[in-house]
Design a protein around this motif. Structure first.
Motif, PDB file in Angstrom:
ATOM      1  N   GLU A  77       0.834  -1.178  -0.236  1.00 29.36           N
ATOM      2  CA  GLU A  77       0.006   0.111  -0.150  1.00 29.36           C
ATOM      3  C   GLU A  77       0.776   1.465  -0.032  1.00 29.36           C
ATOM      4  O   GLU A  77       0.484   2.244  -0.494  1.00 29.36           O
ATOM      5  N   ASN A  78       2.100   1.359   0.692  1.00 26.82           N
ATOM      6  CA  ASN A  78       2.867   2.448   0.922  1.00 26.82           C
ATOM      7  C   ASN A  78       4.190   2.571  -0.033  1.00 26.82           C
ATOM      8  O   ASN A  78       4.765   3.553   0.039  1.00 26.82           O
ATOM      9  N   ALA A  79       4.596   1.354  -0.616  1.00 21.04           N
ATOM     10  CA  ALA A  79       5.713   1.305  -1.447  1.00 21.04           C
ATOM     11  C   ALA A  79       5.741   0.544  -2.532  1.00 21.04           C
ATOM     12  O   ALA A  79       5.048  -0.274  -2.629  1.00 21.04           O
ATOM     13  N   VAL A  80       6.919   0.711  -3.159  1.00 17.35           N
ATOM     14  CA  VAL A  80       7.305  -0.045  -4.424  1.00 17.35           C
ATOM     15  C   VAL A  80       8.657  -0.492  -4.388  1.00 17.35           C
ATOM     16  O   VAL A  80       9.438   0.378  -4.145  1.00 17.35           O
ATOM     17  N   LEU A  81       8.771  -1.740  -4.496  1.00 16.13           N
ATOM     18  CA  LEU A  81      10.541  -2.211  -4.566  1.00 16.13           C
ATOM     19  C   LEU A  81      10.615  -2.897  -5.465  1.00 16.13           C
ATOM     20  O   LEU A  81       9.919  -3.718  -6.230  1.00 16.13           O
ATOM     21  N   LEU A  82      12.051  -2.217  -6.097  1.00 15.26           N
ATOM     22  CA  LEU A  82      12.292  -3.163  -7.252  1.00 15.26           C
ATOM     23  C   LEU A  82      13.757  -4.090  -6.840  1.00 15.26           C
ATOM     24  O   LEU A  82      14.783  -3.203  -6.521  1.00 15.26           O
ATOM     25  N   GLY A  83      13.432  -5.044  -6.708  1.00 16.19           N
ATOM     26  CA  GLY A  83      14.561  -6.037  -5.881  1.00 16.19           C
ATOM     27  C   GLY A  83      15.214  -6.725  -7.032  1.00 16.19           C
ATOM     28  O   GLY A  83      14.900  -7.031  -8.395  1.00 16.19           O
ATOM     29  N   ASN A  84      16.509  -7.376  -6.437  1.00 14.07           N
ATOM     30  CA  ASN A  84      17.375  -7.853  -7.320  1.00 14.07           C
ATOM     31  C   ASN A  84      17.935  -9.238  -6.686  1.00 14.07           C
ATOM     32  O   ASN A  84      18.438  -9.236  -5.627  1.00 14.07           O
ATOM     33  N   THR A  85      17.810 -10.442  -7.347  1.00 12.83           N
ATOM     34  CA  THR A  85      18.284 -11.563  -6.825  1.00 12.83           C
ATOM     35  C   THR A  85      18.905 -12.457  -7.858  1.00 12.83           C
ATOM     36  O   THR A  85      18.643 -12.102  -8.988  1.00 12.83           O
ATOM     37  N   TYR A  86      19.763 -13.344  -7.639  1.00 14.14           N
ATOM     38  CA  TYR A  86      20.586 -14.067  -8.531  1.00 14.14           C
ATOM     39  C   TYR A  86      20.939 -15.324  -7.777  1.00 14.14           C
ATOM     40  O   TYR A  86      21.259 -15.265  -6.566  1.00 14.14           O
ATOM     41  N   PHE A  87      21.017 -16.334  -8.455  1.00 15.09           N
ATOM     42  CA  PHE A  87      21.661 -17.680  -7.882  1.00 15.09           C
ATOM     43  C   PHE A  87      22.909 -17.876  -8.386  1.00 15.09           C
ATOM     44  O   PHE A  87      23.445 -17.709  -9.347  1.00 15.09           O
ATOM     45  N   SER A  88      23.953 -18.213  -7.207  1.00 16.50           N
ATOM     46  CA  SER A  88      25.281 -18.453  -7.316  1.00 16.50           C
ATOM     47  C   SER A  88      25.660 -19.804  -6.583  1.00 16.50           C
ATOM     48  O   SER A  88      24.739 -20.448  -6.103  1.00 16.50           O
ATOM     49  N   PRO A  89      26.706 -20.142  -6.655  1.00 20.02           N
ATOM     50  CA  PRO A  89      27.321 -21.265  -5.787  1.00 20.02           C
ATOM     51  C   PRO A  89      26.995 -21.306  -4.346  1.00 20.02           C
ATOM     52  O   PRO A  89      27.003 -22.384  -3.928  1.00 20.02           O
ATOM     53  N   PHE A  90      26.819 -19.999  -3.808  1.00 18.95           N
ATOM     54  CA  PHE A  90      26.497 -19.896  -2.504  1.00 18.95           C
ATOM     55  C   PHE A  90      25.075 -19.815  -2.365  1.00 18.95           C
ATOM     56  O   PHE A  90      24.491 -19.543  -1.204  1.00 18.95           O
ATOM     57  N   GLY A  91      23.852 -20.148  -3.230  1.00 22.70           N
ATOM     58  CA  GLY A  91      22.626 -19.892  -3.145  1.00 22.70           C
ATOM     59  C   GLY A  91      22.173 -18.395  -3.772  1.00 22.70           C
ATOM     60  O   GLY A  91      22.831 -18.005  -4.336  1.00 22.70           O
ATOM     61  N   TRP A  92      20.924 -18.490  -3.347  1.00 21.26           N
ATOM     62  CA  TRP A  92      20.292 -17.072  -3.794  1.00 21.26           C
ATOM     63  C   TRP A  92      20.703 -16.221  -3.151  1.00 21.26           C
ATOM     64  O   TRP A  92      20.748 -15.791  -1.940  1.00 21.26           O
ATOM     65  N   GLN A  93      21.234 -14.715  -3.994  1.00 16.43           N
ATOM     66  CA  GLN A  93      21.663 -13.724  -3.164  1.00 16.43           C
ATOM     67  C   GLN A  93      21.031 -12.339  -3.817  1.00 16.43           C
ATOM     68  O   GLN A  93      20.200 -12.544  -4.685  1.00 16.43           O
ATOM     69  N   THR A  94      21.097 -11.168  -3.139  1.00 16.57           N
ATOM     70  CA  THR A  94      20.693 -10.134  -3.585  1.00 16.57           C
ATOM     71  C   THR A  94      21.664  -9.141  -3.657  1.00 16.57           C
ATOM     72  O   THR A  94      22.994  -9.064  -3.137  1.00 16.57           O
ATOM     73  N   THR A  95      21.281  -8.249  -4.429  1.00 15.29           N
ATOM     74  CA  THR A  95      22.284  -7.045  -4.563  1.00 15.29           C
ATOM     75  C   THR A  95      21.432  -5.746  -4.316  1.00 15.29           C
ATOM     76  O   THR A  95      20.413  -5.841  -3.695  1.00 15.29           O
ATOM     77  N   THR A  96      22.030  -4.531  -4.538  1.00 12.35           N
ATOM     78  CA  THR A  96      21.220  -3.449  -4.130  1.00 12.35           C
ATOM     79  C   THR A  96      19.968  -3.102  -4.904  1.00 12.35           C
ATOM     80  O   THR A  96      19.772  -3.176  -6.142  1.00 12.35           O
ATOM     81  N   GLY A  97      18.819  -3.003  -3.871  1.00  6.99           N
ATOM     82  CA  GLY A  97      17.616  -2.755  -4.561  1.00  6.99           C
ATOM     83  C   GLY A  97      17.060  -1.437  -4.328  1.00  6.99           C
ATOM     84  O   GLY A  97      18.119  -0.542  -4.044  1.00  6.99           O
ATOM     85  N   CYS A  98      15.939  -1.147  -4.844  1.00  8.02           N
ATOM     86  CA  CYS A  98      15.479   0.156  -4.806  1.00  8.02           C
ATOM     87  C   CYS A  98      14.277   0.388  -4.446  1.00  8.02           C
ATOM     88  O   CYS A  98      13.358  -0.157  -4.822  1.00  8.02           O
ATOM     89  N   ALA A  99      13.872   1.249  -3.103  1.00 10.28           N
ATOM     90  CA  ALA A  99      12.425   1.323  -2.575  1.00 10.28           C
ATOM     91  C   ALA A  99      12.060   2.654  -2.992  1.00 10.28           C
ATOM     92  O   ALA A  99      12.663   3.744  -2.843  1.00 10.28           O
ATOM     93  N   LEU A 100      10.592   2.789  -3.425  1.00  6.98           N
ATOM     94  CA  LEU A 100       9.824   3.872  -3.737  1.00  6.98           C
ATOM     95  C   LEU A 100       8.713   4.168  -2.810  1.00  6.98           C
ATOM     96  O   LEU A 100       8.024   3.523  -2.474  1.00  6.98           O
TER      97      LEU A 100
END
Length: 221
Positions: A77-100
């Motif tokens: 209701e209050n925000a939009v999030l553009l998130g980033n994920t990718y699968f690596s040998p260490f499992g699913w990881q995140t990078t810098t996202g952006c919240a609006l």
């Protein structure tokens, strides 16, 4: 009747899998990386960006950054999030996202998210929420600041990305836009650019026009 024992190779393979899972769980617990599921990485992003729980509007694969790199446009209701994920040998990881932040009333909310990977490419995303139902079209004008005249910026348009109503995204009665392009190297690092959001009504009247100030920029190797 005696139970047959698994062949040695199968037992060794199972042990390796179990140890790998245990190691992944340990890394996840102590270092907050190496998630087993992409949803776990998303929860981490939500906590880091302070949006609270969000729900997916649309996801897109972005192999130019990483073969398994995925952008997810998520909202509440209050925000939009553009998130980033990718699968690596260490499992699913995140990078810098952006919240609006969309908690304050506005015809349209917009943000820019730029992410790059060393030697691979740079992706620009412009996204937001459209709260004025009269808006039929939005565009992001990429403008270069060429010089200043008595404190005022003098700009020229380098490119423009546009989304019509048919390309808008919806979820739970709310409307969103998401424009994305891969940088092709035409804009030099020393050039000063500003993204400007323009929104039109059905009759062609400009409903909103402003420089997008909210955003985030990230890079990883």
């Amino acid at each position: 009747m005696k139970r047959k024992k698994l062949p040695t190779r199968r037992r060794l393979a199972l042990r390796r899998v179990v140890w790998a899972l245990l190691l992944l769980l340990a890394v996840n617990h102590f270092f907050q990386v190496g998630y087993l599921l992409p949803g776990q990485a998303v929860r981490d992003e939500e906590e880091r960006e302070g949006t609270g729980r969000t729900w997916t509007v649309e996801s897109r694969w972005v192999p130019v950054l990483y073969r398994t790199h995925r952008f997810s446009l998520r909202e509440n209701e209050n925000a939009v999030l553009l998130g980033n994920t990718y699968f690596s040998p260490f499992g699913w990881q995140t990078t810098t996202g952006c919240a609006l932040d969309c908690s304050e009333a506005a015809a349209v909310h917009a943000a820019e998210h730029r992410i790059s990977r060393d030697g691979k490419g740079t992706v620009d995303c412009y996204f937001g929420r459209i709260d004025d139902p009269a808006i039929e079209r939005v565009a992001v004008s990429i403008q270069e600041v060429t010089y200043y005249d008595q404190g005022q910026e003098i700009r020229r348009e380098l490119s423009r990305l546009t989304a019509e109503r048919s390309e808008f995204l919806t979820r739970d009665g709310r409307t969103f836009f998401w424009l994305m392009e891969v940088q092709d190297g035409k804009i030099a690092p020393e050039q000063i650019t500003q993204p400007v959001l323009i929104a039109w009504g059905e009759d062609g009247t400009v409903v909103a026009e402003f420089t997008i100030r909210q955003g985030s920029f990230g890079s990883y190797g």
